[in-house]
Design an enzyme around this catalytic site. Structure first.
Site, PDB file in Angstrom:
ATOM      1  N   SER A  13       0.855  -1.189   0.000  1.00 41.64           N
ATOM      2  CA  SER A  13       0.000   0.000   0.000  1.00 41.64           C
ATOM      3  C   SER A  13       0.893   1.243   0.000  1.00 41.64           C
ATOM      4  CB  SER A  13      -0.922  -0.011   1.215  1.00 41.64           C
ATOM      5  OG  SER A  13      -0.136  -0.029   2.381  1.00 41.64           O
ATOM      6  N   TYR A  54      -4.515   8.857  13.011  1.00 39.77           N
ATOM      7  CA  TYR A  54      -3.460   7.838  13.027  1.00 39.77           C
ATOM      8  C   TYR A  54      -3.789   6.715  12.062  1.00 39.77           C
ATOM      9  CZ  TYR A  54      -1.368   9.829  17.223  1.00 39.77           C
ATOM     10  OH  TYR A  54      -0.756  10.664  18.106  1.00 39.77           O
ATOM     11  N   GLU A 140     -10.279   5.033  -8.919  1.00 43.70           N
ATOM     12  CA  GLU A 140      -9.172   4.414  -8.179  1.00 43.70           C
ATOM     13  C   GLU A 140      -9.753   3.421  -7.185  1.00 43.70           C
ATOM     14  OE1 GLU A 140      -6.983   7.334  -5.865  1.00 43.70           O
ATOM     15  OE2 GLU A 140      -6.026   5.752  -4.679  1.00 43.70           O
ATOM     16  N   CYS A 381      -9.685  26.516  12.497  1.00 42.65           N
ATOM     17  CA  CYS A 381     -10.713  25.746  13.204  1.00 42.65           C
ATOM     18  C   CYS A 381     -10.361  25.607  14.689  1.00 42.65           C
ATOM     19  CB  CYS A 381     -10.949  24.406  12.516  1.00 42.65           C
ATOM     20  SG  CYS A 381     -12.615  23.811  12.796  1.00 42.65           S
ATOM     21  N   GLN A 385     -10.092  28.437  17.773  1.00 42.36           N
ATOM     22  CA  GLN A 385     -10.699  28.313  19.102  1.00 42.36           C
ATOM     23  C   GLN A 385      -9.629  28.464  20.192  1.00 42.36           C
ATOM     24  OE1 GLN A 385     -12.859  24.581  18.743  1.00 42.36           O
ATOM     25  NE2 GLN A 385     -14.301  25.428  17.256  1.00 42.36           N
ATOM     26  N   ARG A 462     -18.090  21.469  15.457  1.00 40.25           N
ATOM     27  CA  ARG A 462     -19.308  21.464  16.285  1.00 40.25           C
ATOM     28  C   ARG A 462     -19.362  22.674  17.216  1.00 40.25           C
ATOM     29  NH1 ARG A 462     -21.239  16.276  15.647  1.00 40.25           N
ATOM     30  NH2 ARG A 462     -19.597  14.722  15.455  1.00 40.25           N
ATOM     31  N   HIS A 507     -11.878  25.753   7.078  1.00 37.98           N
ATOM     32  CA  HIS A 507     -10.637  25.086   6.651  1.00 37.98           C
ATOM     33  C   HIS A 507     -10.192  25.605   5.286  1.00 37.98           C
ATOM     34  CE1 HIS A 507     -10.302  22.021   9.800  1.00 37.98           C
ATOM     35  NE2 HIS A 507     -11.615  22.128   9.865  1.00 37.98           N
ATOM     36  N   GLU A 509      -7.446  25.433   3.889  1.00 42.61           N
ATOM     37  CA  GLU A 509      -6.461  24.572   3.215  1.00 42.61           C
ATOM     38  C   GLU A 509      -7.079  23.698   2.129  1.00 42.61           C
ATOM     39  OE1 GLU A 509      -7.554  24.237   6.304  1.00 42.61           O
ATOM     40  OE2 GLU A 509      -7.570  22.165   7.024  1.00 42.61           O
TER      41      GLU A 509
HETATM   42  N1  GLN Z   1     -13.110  20.342  17.841  1.00 44.02           N
HETATM   43  C1  GLN Z   1     -13.502  21.602  17.320  1.00 44.02           C
HETATM   44  C2  GLN Z   1     -14.968  21.631  16.927  1.00 44.02           C
HETATM   45  O1  GLN Z   1     -15.591  20.620  16.805  1.00 44.02           O
HETATM   46  C3  GLN Z   1     -12.654  21.993  16.131  1.00 44.02           C
HETATM   47  C4  GLN Z   1     -12.891  21.157  14.909  1.00 44.02           C
HETATM   48  C5  GLN Z   1     -11.799  21.267  13.882  1.00 44.02           C
HETATM   49  O2  GLN Z   1     -10.743  21.796  14.150  1.00 44.02           O
HETATM   50  N2  GLN Z   1     -12.043  20.736  12.693  1.00 44.02           N
HETATM   51  O3  GLN Z   1     -15.526  22.695  16.749  1.00 44.02           O
END
Ligand code: GLN
Length: 542
Positions: A13, A54, A140, A381, A385, A462, A507, A509
């Site tokens: 893999s 992981y 794929e 994200c 926070q 969330r 996000h 990215e």
């Molecule tokens: N754990 C945080 C949330 O649920 C940030 C989530 C994240 O970074 N994707 O809001």
């Protein structure tokens, strides 16, 4: 009629099937063809959203909110295709759909079986991408030939050629040609075996892509060709790339891959135009600065956990002619050794997204260090926070402030659960997901980067900034410079009294492309380049 390319993998893999599929897609697109990309993942999870980084690396989020395999990130970065939930299926999804049909009585009393019911469902998922506008669908198959889990997928793609005609399908098998030091030889036997296994189930690969650390000689190619039953021009070498994954399409072209595919499928292709791509590689190879960016996260040691972040940093670096040295720093190491020790001398700090309490205090401390020392900071994200928690505690003076994700009884819940999340108990696919519009404050750093005040970015969270605290933050210098269209949800915070301090709830990215770096990443790296140059001038720490 839409043609189909199936990409399978053999021997081991992690051979880079995703990158190879993405590169093939890019080459066909650069020859004027309309393509679609798709991946099947043979695991039973319905999607990777509930899997640990992981196990799986990053979860890549699409506009439509589907949580998908990170290979879809390669697809989007290499091509201009629009991916949707039809671009990623798992065994879990396929079975779920078949079982739902069974419960609805759609099988009319028949025994439901892997063949034909599961294989039909897989074939339908492939055909879903067919249309008059699409020349080629590239599918794929995850996993390695010989895995029990991938068998229904291989069986389905075998049947597929029978249904639509072999002339409309092409099987590409990616394999490994290991170099044995003791024998000083490249070994072709594992490839012969994996092709043998494919042939046993009725698939004769048309093209072999051979991953190798050394170039294959003519003799080695002819041996592979003979034993694997393919013409010698269909044995394509794909040597390890030392420099960048964006070299893969170039090396495939050198070995005639695009021409071979176009010929074998009889595609109405134009001339290959790789001008932009060559330019990009030239810029990547000839940087004018070198800067170091610290990424402080829980999965620092895991290359794939923040895949799109590392890619987006590289894209922005290329745009600024800067070679980026990423320092992957474990957030728990910051807790043990202190931010000063681990972050001194970096030109920028990025704190990525994440879940769970482990390492949080290290992230918060890293943000404090960057804020106090004027080091450019981008929070994403969970990174945003953490920046809010840090500012609450150390600037606004809210002792014990925290996110309720980590401390339910905090006296100052500056980050709290989104209202819409309060009654949700299922974990899978239930976050605030996908593309959401946001509006930016004119003349903010964010608006300056985007050069517009209306944006759309992808989300996966969330928790949110607690609106009860807006005023106190504003009074102490943290500004909200982006919010959802109804103004209720904080999307971006900035500290104007800092060279470059910006954090986002989304996000960014996921939408960065090598030829079109994401605006916030570009702004962040621009600031880091300046920070570096200023450091050189004072001649201090470097
Ligand atoms: N754990 C945080 C949330 O649920 C940030 C989530 C994240 O970074 N994707 O809001």
């Amino acid at each position: 009629m839409t043609k189909h390319i199936f990409v399978t993998g053999g021997v081991v893999s992690s051979l880079g099937k995703g990158l190879t599929s993405a590169s093939i897609g890019m080459l066909l697109q650069q020859r004027g063809l309309a393509i679609r990309l798709q991946k099947f993942d043979p695991y039973i999870n319905v999607d990777p959203g509930t899997m640990s980084p992981y196990q799986h690396g990053e979860v890549y989020v699409l506009d439509d909110g589907s949580e998908t395999d990170l290979d879809l990130g390669h697809y989007e970065r290499f091509t201009n295709t629009h991916l949707t939930r039809d671009s990623n299926y798992t065994t879990g999804q396929i079975y779920q759909s078949v079982i739902n049909k069974e419960r609805r009585g759609e099988f009319l009393g028949k025994t439901v079986q892997v063949i034909p019911h599961i294989t039909n469902e897989i074939k339908q998922a492939i055909s879903k991408l067919d249309s008059d506008e699409v020349d080629v669908v590239i599918t794929e198959i995850g996993g390695t030939v010989g895995d029990i889990e991938s068998q229904p997928f291989l069986e389905a793609i075998r049947q597929f050629a029978l249904d639509v005609g072999k002339e409309n399908c092409l099987y590409i098998h990616l394999t490994l040609i290991p170099y044995l030091k003791a024998a000083a030889e490249l070994k072709t036997k594992p490839t012969q075996h994996s092709v043998g296994q494919l042939r046993q189930i009725g698939i004769q690969p048309d093209i072999l892509v051979c991953r190798t650390e050394r170039s294959l000689s003519h003799d080695e190619c002819s041996k592979i060709a003979l034993f694997c039953n393919v013409p010698i021009d269909a044995v394509i070498e794909e040597k390890d790339k030392e420099f960048s994954v964006y070299e893969v399409p170039m090396s495939l072209v050198e070995h005639g891959m695009d021409e071979l595919i176009v010929k074998k499928l009889g595609l109405p292709a134009g001339e290959l135009d790789l001008g932009d791509w060559r330019n990009l590689l030239h810029r990547m190879r000839n940087p004018e600065h070198e800067i170091s960016i610290a990424v402080v996260g829980k999965y620092a040691e895991h290359r794939d956990a923040y895949k799109s972040i590392y890619e987006a940093l590289d894209h922005a670096g290329t745009a600024h002619r800067a070679q980026i040295r990423v320092q992957r720093i474990h957030s728990e190491a910051v807790e043990r050794e202190g931010a000063e020790r681990l972050l001194s001398g970096v030109d920028g700090l990025l704190v990525p997204g994440g879940f769970g309490e482990r390492g949080i205090e290290g992230k918060v401390d890293a943000v404090r260090f960057a804020r106090e020392k004027g080091i450019p900071f981008l929070g994403i994200c969970l990174g945003m926070q953490c920046a809010v928690v840090e500012y609450a505690r150390n600037v606004v003076g809210l002792e014990g402030a925290n996110s309720t994700e980590f401390d339910k009884n905090t006296p100052h819940p500056v980050i709290c659960l989104l209202d819409e999340q309060k009654n949700i108990t299922d974990k899978g696919g239930t976050m605030r997901l996908g593309a959401q519009p946001a509006e930016l404050v004119p003349e903010s750093k964010a608006a300056e980067c985007y050069k517009t005040e209306k944006i759309s970015e992808r989300h996966r969270h969330r928790y949110e900034f607690n609106n009860d605290y807006r005023r106190q933050f504003a009074d102490r210098g943290m500004q909200i410079t982006g919010a959802s269209s109804d103004g209720k949800l904080v999307e971006i915070v900035e500290v104007p009294d800092h060279p470059w301090f910006l954090a986002v709830q989304f996000h960014p990215e996921f939408k960065s492309q090598p030829i079109a770096p994401q605006p916030l990443f570009a702004g962040f790296i621009g600031a880091a380049v300046e920070h570096h140059a200023a450091g050189l001038q004072v001649g201090g720490r470097r």
